[in-house]
Design an enzyme around this catalytic site. Sequence first.
Site, PDB file in Angstrom:
ATOM      1  N   LYS A 269       0.845  -1.187   0.000  1.00  0.00           N
ATOM      2  CA  LYS A 269       0.000   0.000   0.000  1.00  0.00           C
ATOM      3  C   LYS A 269       0.885   1.243   0.000  1.00  0.00           C
ATOM      4  CE  LYS A 269      -3.867  -2.115   2.467  1.00  0.00           C
ATOM      5  NZ  LYS A 269      -4.906  -1.925   1.431  1.00  0.00           N
ATOM      6  N   ARG A 345     -10.400 -11.426   1.001  1.00  0.00           N
ATOM      7  CA  ARG A 345     -11.280 -12.426   0.395  1.00  0.00           C
ATOM      8  C   ARG A 345     -10.658 -13.824   0.453  1.00  0.00           C
ATOM      9  NH1 ARG A 345     -11.372  -9.119  -5.062  1.00  0.00           N
ATOM     10  NH2 ARG A 345     -11.163  -7.523  -3.454  1.00  0.00           N
TER      11      ARG A 345
END
Length: 497
Positions: A269, A345
């Site tokens: 990130k 996920r």
Amino acid sequence: MNISLSNSSLNSWEGEILIIGIFEGKSPNLNFLEKETGTNLSNALNNQKFTGKTGEVKYFNFFHHKYEKLIFIGLGDPKKSSINSLKRNISSAVKLTKKSTGKIGIYVPWENYDQDQAIEAIGESARLSLYKDNRFKSCLEEGDENNSKSIQIICCSETSKVCINKIEAVCSGIEMARELVASPPNYLTPNEYANIAKQLAKENNLKLKVLDKKDCQNLGMGAYLAVAQGSDLDAKFIHLTYKPSESANRRVVLVGKGLTFDSGGYNLKVGASQIEMMKFDMGGSAAVMGAAKAIGQLRPENVEVHFIIAACENMINGSAVHPGDIVTASNGKTIEINNTDAEGRLTLADALVYASKLEPDAVIDLATLTGACVIALGDDIAGLWTNNDLLAEELTTAAISVDEGLWRMPLHDPYKDGIKSMFADMKNTGPRGGGAITAALFLKEFIGDSIPWAHIDIAGTVWSDKDKNSTPSGATGYGVKTLVKWVCNDSLQQAQS
């Protein structure tokens, strides 16, 4: 904070501050209030140009009476009054009492509301509006010691203690969720998360099972463990269970994404991705834990509830998963990891397979899953994807009733093409467009075909940078109220059927 009920008249009630709700226009309760307080309120309010519009606040020093201050809060048009608007208006008034140390009283015209619903709304709003997380401060500012406050809801008729018990249970769950989300990642590690779950189970008569790395390997949880393999801290798979005193006729599972810190992995990130805020990437699991605390106290009948959290960190070291790796989930499906920052996920995939094996009547997962959902719905509304229309209706109704924004989004099956892989059964991310939808479609692959399932993306609602309603800036505790409302209402419906 102590929330209690008082059957005192306004004239006999004693405390530091009295908050009174007034409807817009010629309020029918003004004459009653003038008689009760022994004052000419009409003139005082007219001089202050107070009209009773929703959210309007005026206060007066009142040293010669049994309370020092009067705060008037506008409740708006009585024909349009609602429990949620009452909650927001009370929050505006209560925030003015932040620095008070004495007893605070709250009175509204009860005849315009269902009294039990109004009591719950007022108590919840008052408590949460004054909440502040001071755990990591060495020196508190004036007014921050809010746990010592005493708030009395002044009623015109007697009511049971059930409302107060519900306020305590739900608020304690929300406050727990807020504290979990706000906890720095060097404090809330996966192992500490398991310890918190252990204490929660002990205090609320819940059963707890914690699976370690070897247990998860034996279950074939290759997707979940792939995310965790770059961290020096072991993953902890947390399974809490609530069972009612008598046999349940319904079993539901609540699953929360539990990334205690998300670096993004090798897809690190950067820039506007707010890596320093990735402590809140376990917000879904915080809502599930908060719901577990509330449900453990409320003890609803006829429903068995399982709470699942696949806790871990997404970090980078020589063992970390690579972009391009292929892993196998516990249902045998293979996944090409084309983005290590789409890690939530992967953890949820194995958690949902585990949940499905419990043979539930419904599964709900909550996750800070996609920035795409924030782009679509902003910071006040979470996205809802589900394979079941009745479940969608139930959750939406529950969310509206507790003033949590929730909007059903399309589970558009043709978009599955976007997560097809040349080398595995699927990829973990699809094209940029419709990213929140393809994320939901990915999760759907790990739920049993006949199980009603809902996915709630709370990426926008988990955190607020400004005070709003009863939520201070910071962690919101979003999802606890909706889950508790849905579980408890659902159990009631089953009992009546």
